[in-house]
Write a protein that holds these residues in place. Sequence first.
Motif, PDB file in Angstrom:
ATOM      1  N   GLY A 121       0.801  -1.216   0.000  1.00  0.00           N
ATOM      2  CA  GLY A 121       0.000   0.000   0.000  1.00  0.00           C
ATOM      3  C   GLY A 121       0.832   1.263   0.000  1.00  0.00           C
ATOM      4  O   GLY A 121       0.328   2.337  -0.282  1.00  0.00           O
ATOM      5  N   SER A 122       2.127   1.139   0.299  1.00  0.00           N
ATOM      6  CA  SER A 122       3.028   2.302   0.306  1.00  0.00           C
ATOM      7  C   SER A 122       3.460   2.633  -1.117  1.00  0.00           C
ATOM      8  O   SER A 122       3.517   1.762  -1.981  1.00  0.00           O
ATOM      9  N   THR A 123       3.791   3.893  -1.359  1.00  0.00           N
ATOM     10  CA  THR A 123       4.310   4.266  -2.670  1.00  0.00           C
ATOM     11  C   THR A 123       5.717   3.697  -2.834  1.00  0.00           C
ATOM     12  O   THR A 123       6.443   3.508  -1.859  1.00  0.00           O
ATOM     13  N   CYS A 124       6.083   3.406  -4.077  1.00  0.00           N
ATOM     14  CA  CYS A 124       7.387   2.813  -4.347  1.00  0.00           C
ATOM     15  C   CYS A 124       7.870   3.208  -5.742  1.00  0.00           C
ATOM     16  O   CYS A 124       7.082   3.629  -6.581  1.00  0.00           O
ATOM     17  N   GLY A 125       9.174   3.045  -5.940  1.00  0.00           N
ATOM     18  CA  GLY A 125       9.761   3.323  -7.238  1.00  0.00           C
ATOM     19  C   GLY A 125      10.315   2.075  -7.897  1.00  0.00           C
ATOM     20  O   GLY A 125      10.828   2.124  -9.000  1.00  0.00           O
ATOM     21  N   GLY A 126      10.234   0.947  -7.222  1.00  0.00           N
ATOM     22  CA  GLY A 126      10.743  -0.299  -7.776  1.00  0.00           C
ATOM     23  C   GLY A 126      10.515  -1.445  -6.813  1.00  0.00           C
ATOM     24  O   GLY A 126      10.251  -1.245  -5.620  1.00  0.00           O
ATOM     25  N   ASP A 127      10.604  -2.669  -7.322  1.00  0.00           N
ATOM     26  CA  ASP A 127      10.351  -3.869  -6.525  1.00  0.00           C
ATOM     27  C   ASP A 127      11.213  -3.937  -5.271  1.00  0.00           C
ATOM     28  O   ASP A 127      10.775  -4.413  -4.226  1.00  0.00           O
ATOM     29  N   ALA A 128      12.459  -3.472  -5.365  1.00  0.00           N
ATOM     30  CA  ALA A 128      13.407  -3.590  -4.257  1.00  0.00           C
ATOM     31  C   ALA A 128      12.979  -2.794  -3.027  1.00  0.00           C
ATOM     32  O   ALA A 128      13.465  -3.050  -1.935  1.00  0.00           O
ATOM     33  N   GLY A 133       8.280  -7.411  -2.413  1.00  0.00           N
ATOM     34  CA  GLY A 133       9.113  -7.555  -3.604  1.00  0.00           C
ATOM     35  C   GLY A 133       8.397  -7.174  -4.883  1.00  0.00           C
ATOM     36  O   GLY A 133       8.915  -7.380  -5.978  1.00  0.00           O
ATOM     37  N   PHE A 134       7.172  -6.602  -4.765  1.00  0.00           N
ATOM     38  CA  PHE A 134       6.392  -6.228  -5.937  1.00  0.00           C
ATOM     39  C   PHE A 134       5.968  -4.767  -5.861  1.00  0.00           C
ATOM     40  O   PHE A 134       5.237  -4.368  -4.957  1.00  0.00           O
ATOM     41  N   CYS A 135       6.393  -3.975  -6.826  1.00  0.00           N
ATOM     42  CA  CYS A 135       5.943  -2.597  -6.962  1.00  0.00           C
ATOM     43  C   CYS A 135       5.138  -2.532  -8.253  1.00  0.00           C
ATOM     44  O   CYS A 135       5.672  -2.703  -9.344  1.00  0.00           O
ATOM     45  N   THR A 136       3.830  -2.332  -8.128  1.00  0.00           N
ATOM     46  CA  THR A 136       2.937  -2.295  -9.279  1.00  0.00           C
ATOM     47  C   THR A 136       2.157  -0.996  -9.241  1.00  0.00           C
ATOM     48  O   THR A 136       1.596  -0.644  -8.199  1.00  0.00           O
ATOM     49  N   ASP A 137       2.130  -0.269 -10.338  1.00  0.00           N
ATOM     50  CA  ASP A 137       1.422   1.013 -10.419  1.00  0.00           C
ATOM     51  C   ASP A 137       1.942   2.014  -9.393  1.00  0.00           C
ATOM     52  O   ASP A 137       1.202   2.858  -8.894  1.00  0.00           O
ATOM     53  N   GLY A 138       3.238   1.905  -9.014  1.00  0.00           N
ATOM     54  CA  GLY A 138       3.835   2.823  -8.051  1.00  0.00           C
ATOM     55  C   GLY A 138       3.434   2.556  -6.616  1.00  0.00           C
ATOM     56  O   GLY A 138       3.591   3.415  -5.754  1.00  0.00           O
ATOM     57  N   VAL A 139       2.896   1.345  -6.340  1.00  0.00           N
ATOM     58  CA  VAL A 139       2.431   0.971  -5.005  1.00  0.00           C
ATOM     59  C   VAL A 139       2.991  -0.406  -4.654  1.00  0.00           C
ATOM     60  O   VAL A 139       2.995  -1.309  -5.494  1.00  0.00           O
ATOM     61  N   CYS A 140       3.454  -0.585  -3.404  1.00  0.00           N
ATOM     62  CA  CYS A 140       3.873  -1.918  -2.957  1.00  0.00           C
ATOM     63  C   CYS A 140       2.635  -2.795  -2.920  1.00  0.00           C
ATOM     64  O   CYS A 140       1.632  -2.446  -2.287  1.00  0.00           O
ATOM     65  N   CYS A 141       2.703  -3.916  -3.630  1.00  0.00           N
ATOM     66  CA  CYS A 141       1.538  -4.766  -3.815  1.00  0.00           C
ATOM     67  C   CYS A 141       1.840  -6.187  -3.347  1.00  0.00           C
ATOM     68  O   CYS A 141       2.984  -6.641  -3.437  1.00  0.00           O
ATOM     69  N   GLY A 142       0.824  -6.903  -2.886  1.00  0.00           N
ATOM     70  CA  GLY A 142       0.989  -8.261  -2.393  1.00  0.00           C
ATOM     71  C   GLY A 142       1.422  -9.237  -3.465  1.00  0.00           C
ATOM     72  O   GLY A 142       2.097 -10.224  -3.180  1.00  0.00           O
ATOM     73  N   THR A 143       1.068  -8.982  -4.724  1.00  0.00           N
ATOM     74  CA  THR A 143       1.449  -9.845  -5.848  1.00  0.00           C
ATOM     75  C   THR A 143       1.759  -8.968  -7.055  1.00  0.00           C
ATOM     76  O   THR A 143       1.590  -7.750  -7.011  1.00  0.00           O
ATOM     77  N   ARG A 162     -10.317   0.389  -4.707  1.00  0.00           N
ATOM     78  CA  ARG A 162     -10.153  -0.441  -3.507  1.00  0.00           C
ATOM     79  C   ARG A 162      -8.855  -0.041  -2.808  1.00  0.00           C
ATOM     80  O   ARG A 162      -8.140   0.828  -3.277  1.00  0.00           O
ATOM     81  N   ALA A 163      -8.543  -0.694  -1.727  1.00  0.00           N
ATOM     82  CA  ALA A 163      -7.332  -0.356  -0.970  1.00  0.00           C
ATOM     83  C   ALA A 163      -6.078  -0.585  -1.796  1.00  0.00           C
ATOM     84  O   ALA A 163      -5.976  -1.579  -2.518  1.00  0.00           O
ATOM     85  N   SER A 164      -5.135   0.350  -1.716  1.00  0.00           N
ATOM     86  CA  SER A 164      -3.850   0.163  -2.371  1.00  0.00           C
ATOM     87  C   SER A 164      -3.117  -1.007  -1.731  1.00  0.00           C
ATOM     88  O   SER A 164      -3.185  -1.222  -0.524  1.00  0.00           O
ATOM     89  N   GLY A 165      -2.411  -1.778  -2.567  1.00  0.00           N
ATOM     90  CA  GLY A 165      -1.626  -2.890  -2.072  1.00  0.00           C
ATOM     91  C   GLY A 165      -2.217  -4.244  -2.370  1.00  0.00           C
ATOM     92  O   GLY A 165      -1.602  -5.267  -2.103  1.00  0.00           O
ATOM     93  N   THR A 166      -3.434  -4.266  -2.924  1.00  0.00           N
ATOM     94  CA  THR A 166      -4.096  -5.529  -3.267  1.00  0.00           C
ATOM     95  C   THR A 166      -4.535  -5.459  -4.716  1.00  0.00           C
ATOM     96  O   THR A 166      -5.154  -4.478  -5.135  1.00  0.00           O
TER      97      THR A 166
END
Length: 169
Positions: A121-128, A133-143, A162-166
Amino acid sequence: WTHEAELLAPDGAANDYFGISVALSLSGSHALVGAYGDDTVDGSVGSARVFLRSSTTWAEEATLLAPDGAIADNFGISVSLSFDGVFDGRLALVGVEGDDTAGGTNAGSARVFTMALAPNGSTCGGDAACVSGFCTDGVCCGTRCAGGTSDCQACSAALTGRASGTCAP
């Protein structure tokens, strides 16, 4: 080869020696740049800057400093980034050749820094940057959200409602 970017310290000054040492993560998503002459709040102690790459744009993500820095420690004289098989560039190793230790004056040391990973659900710039380990659409995601363009899945609340991160349609 095409020149992509020039990395600079936003507060760069004479005798910082920014770029004396450099490291690039395995994926190329992070760069670590040493500046052993950088003037910090403790004087000319040195620093190391972490930059994050997004497409062809680089932005400073963090400044690493010695918690007990002293003048002429030369923090940042050498730098390195790790790859632990999952997280690219999560550990940084910074050389401090002039560090005074129990071994004596200017005995030197190496400092290890661990990247704090962001929850889903947090903003991110990359998987790392993400715990998952997943950054999708600029958000840390469960998959990875299936990873395709035809699956109509997204991870950001702005895209799914819906909630960011899912992952959701």
